[in-house]
Design a protein around this motif. Structure first.
Motif, short mmCIF file in Angstrom:
data_model
loop_
_atom_site.label_atom_id
_atom_site.label_comp_id
_atom_site.label_asym_id
_atom_site.label_seq_id
_atom_site.Cartn_x
_atom_site.Cartn_y
_atom_site.Cartn_z
N GLY A 1 0.95 -1.34 0.18
CA GLY A 1 0.02 0.28 -0.09
C GLY A 1 1.05 0.81 -0.03
N ASP A 2 1.79 0.96 -0.22
CA ASP A 2 3.19 2.60 0.40
C ASP A 2 2.64 3.54 -0.97
OD1 ASP A 2 6.02 3.79 -0.43
OD2 ASP A 2 5.43 3.03 1.25
N ALA A 3 3.06 4.34 -1.24
CA ALA A 3 2.42 5.17 -2.17
C ALA A 3 3.59 5.29 -2.98
CB ALA A 3 2.05 6.51 -2.35
N GLU A 4 4.90 5.18 -2.27
CA GLU A 4 5.97 4.98 -3.30
C GLU A 4 5.99 3.76 -3.93
OE1 GLU A 4 11.39 5.47 -2.17
OE2 GLU A 4 10.12 5.72 -0.70
N TRP A 5 5.93 2.97 -3.40
CA TRP A 5 5.98 1.06 -4.06
C TRP A 5 5.07 1.50 -5.79
CZ3 TRP A 5 8.14 -2.61 -6.26
CH2 TRP A 5 7.75 -3.69 -6.34
N GLN A 6 4.41 2.32 -4.73
CA GLN A 6 3.75 1.79 -6.46
C GLN A 6 3.83 2.86 -7.32
OE1 GLN A 6 -0.64 2.96 -5.01
NE2 GLN A 6 -0.45 1.42 -3.49
N ARG A 7 4.15 3.98 -6.97
CA ARG A 7 4.81 4.60 -8.18
C ARG A 7 6.18 4.02 -8.81
NH1 ARG A 7 9.90 7.69 -7.92
NH2 ARG A 7 10.36 7.07 -5.70
N VAL A 8 7.30 3.77 -7.67
CA VAL A 8 8.22 3.15 -8.67
C VAL A 8 8.39 1.47 -9.36
CG1 VAL A 8 10.75 1.13 -7.62
CG2 VAL A 8 9.70 3.19 -6.93
N ARG A 9 7.11 1.28 -9.01
CA ARG A 9 6.06 -0.42 -9.99
C ARG A 9 5.95 0.19 -10.75
NH1 ARG A 9 2.51 -4.97 -7.89
NH2 ARG A 9 1.94 -6.39 -10.24
N GLY A 10 5.10 1.15 -11.11
CA GLY A 10 4.87 2.13 -12.29
C GLY A 10 5.56 2.34 -12.74
N GLU A 11 6.59 3.39 -12.71
CA GLU A 11 7.07 3.20 -13.28
C GLU A 11 8.82 2.71 -13.93
OE1 GLU A 11 10.02 6.29 -11.50
OE2 GLU A 11 8.14 7.89 -11.61
N SER A 12 8.70 1.36 -13.14
CA SER A 12 9.59 0.46 -13.59
C SER A 12 8.67 -0.96 -14.73
CB SER A 12 10.19 -0.14 -12.35
OG SER A 12 8.70 -1.35 -11.57
N GLU A 13 7.34 -0.40 -14.66
CA GLU A 13 6.58 -1.51 -16.14
C GLU A 13 6.17 -0.95 -16.87
OE1 GLU A 13 4.49 -3.90 -12.98
OE2 GLU A 13 6.02 -5.01 -12.07
N ALA A 14 6.54 0.37 -16.88
CA ALA A 14 6.36 1.24 -17.62
C ALA A 14 6.33 0.63 -19.45
CB ALA A 14 7.01 2.97 -18.18
N ASP A 15 6.77 -0.50 -19.33
CA ASP A 15 7.30 -0.79 -20.91
C ASP A 15 6.56 -2.41 -20.87
OD1 ASP A 15 8.35 1.51 -21.92
OD2 ASP A 15 9.92 0.99 -21.63
N GLY A 16 5.73 -2.53 -19.64
CA GLY A 16 5.52 -4.14 -19.76
C GLY A 16 5.90 -4.44 -18.39
N PRO A 17 4.84 -5.47 -17.53
CA PRO A 17 5.57 -6.17 -16.38
C PRO A 17 7.23 -6.84 -16.75
CG PRO A 17 3.52 -6.93 -17.02
CD PRO A 17 4.45 -5.83 -17.89
N LEU A 18 7.42 -7.43 -15.24
CA LEU A 18 9.29 -8.31 -15.10
C LEU A 18 9.15 -9.15 -15.16
CD1 LEU A 18 11.13 -4.86 -12.40
CD2 LEU A 18 10.89 -5.03 -15.43
N LEU A 19 7.86 -9.61 -14.39
CA LEU A 19 7.90 -10.86 -13.65
C LEU A 19 6.46 -11.81 -14.40
CD1 LEU A 19 7.59 -10.49 -10.07
CD2 LEU A 19 9.69 -10.98 -11.28
N ARG A 20 7.40 -12.80 -14.30
CA ARG A 20 6.36 -13.82 -15.24
C ARG A 20 5.68 -14.75 -14.26
NH1 ARG A 20 6.84 -19.82 -16.75
NH2 ARG A 20 9.02 -19.37 -15.38
#
Length: 212
Positions: free
Chosen positions: A179-198
């Protein structure tokens, strides 16, 4: 350092005798030949037939020498004639990532998490952990124990262990982290080109007295 994660799958109903045999008969031989374990654990939630442990060595040659001595130990010969308790075993040879702490744990509860990255995404996954995730884990009480990649096997896999004082603390920590806003931002930015995990797998484990 080279690490080896081992999972023993006991025959149905035999996990107790297997733990007792490992504790009283095998671990003393390990110690005799310098086979060093971070710890031994069983599942808190799951099938209830697994024993996990992680060993460490200086390198491949050190591992080979210590296991050769172990296999030749006369005290091991008697164990081979005793009733079979083990169904099968899995093992992984691992190397620490550059951002991992030196593994050390007395945590009552630990969690092993295995992340399989999508093709071409392993570098981004490691960067996210190094630059963001570990700090956010610490903020929310998820104690980092060790982060590894496979030395032999799947090159796009992250294997890591984190610790907690109890199962309830784990749930609270992950709720806060997700629920951390920073994590949600980081995850969104790191997955801008698609998910990282299979694929993600997780095992919640409790520490055995054998670890002491």
């Amino acid at each position: 350092m080279l690490y080896e994660a081992r999972t023993y799958h006991a025959i149905g109903g035999k996990i107790g005798p297997l733990i007792e045999r490992i504790s009283s008969r095998v671990v003393p031989i390990f110690k005799r030949h310098g086979i060093d374990a971070i710890g031994y654990w069983t599942e808190v939630i799951g099938e209830g037939n697994k024993l996990f442990y992680i060993l460490r060595y200086a390198d491949f040659a050190d591992r080979e020498a210590r296991w050769s001595a172990f296999q030749s130990d006369p005290d091991l010969a008697g164990l081979r004639s005793e009733p079979v308790l083990l169904d099968y075993m899995e093992n992984r040879l691992l190397r620490l990532t550059a951002y991992s702490p030196t593994p050390d744990t007395t945590d009552p509860v630990v969690e092993i998490r295995i992340y399989d990255a999508l093709p071409g995404k392993m570098a981004a996954l490691n960067a996210r952990f190094a630059e963001h995730t570990l700090g956010l884990f610490e903020r929310h009480g998820i104690r980092s124990i060790g982060y590894w990649t496979e030395e032999i096997g799947t090159s796009s896999r992250l294997f890591y262990m984190v610790g907690y004082p109890d199962v309830g603390a784990r749930q609270r920590a992950w709720d806060a982290f997700l629920g951390d806003a920073e994590w949600q931002r980081v995850r969104g930015e790191s997955e801008a080109d698609g998910p990282l995990l299979r694929k993600v797998r997780s095992s919640i484990l409790t520490r055995l007295p054998i670890s002491l």
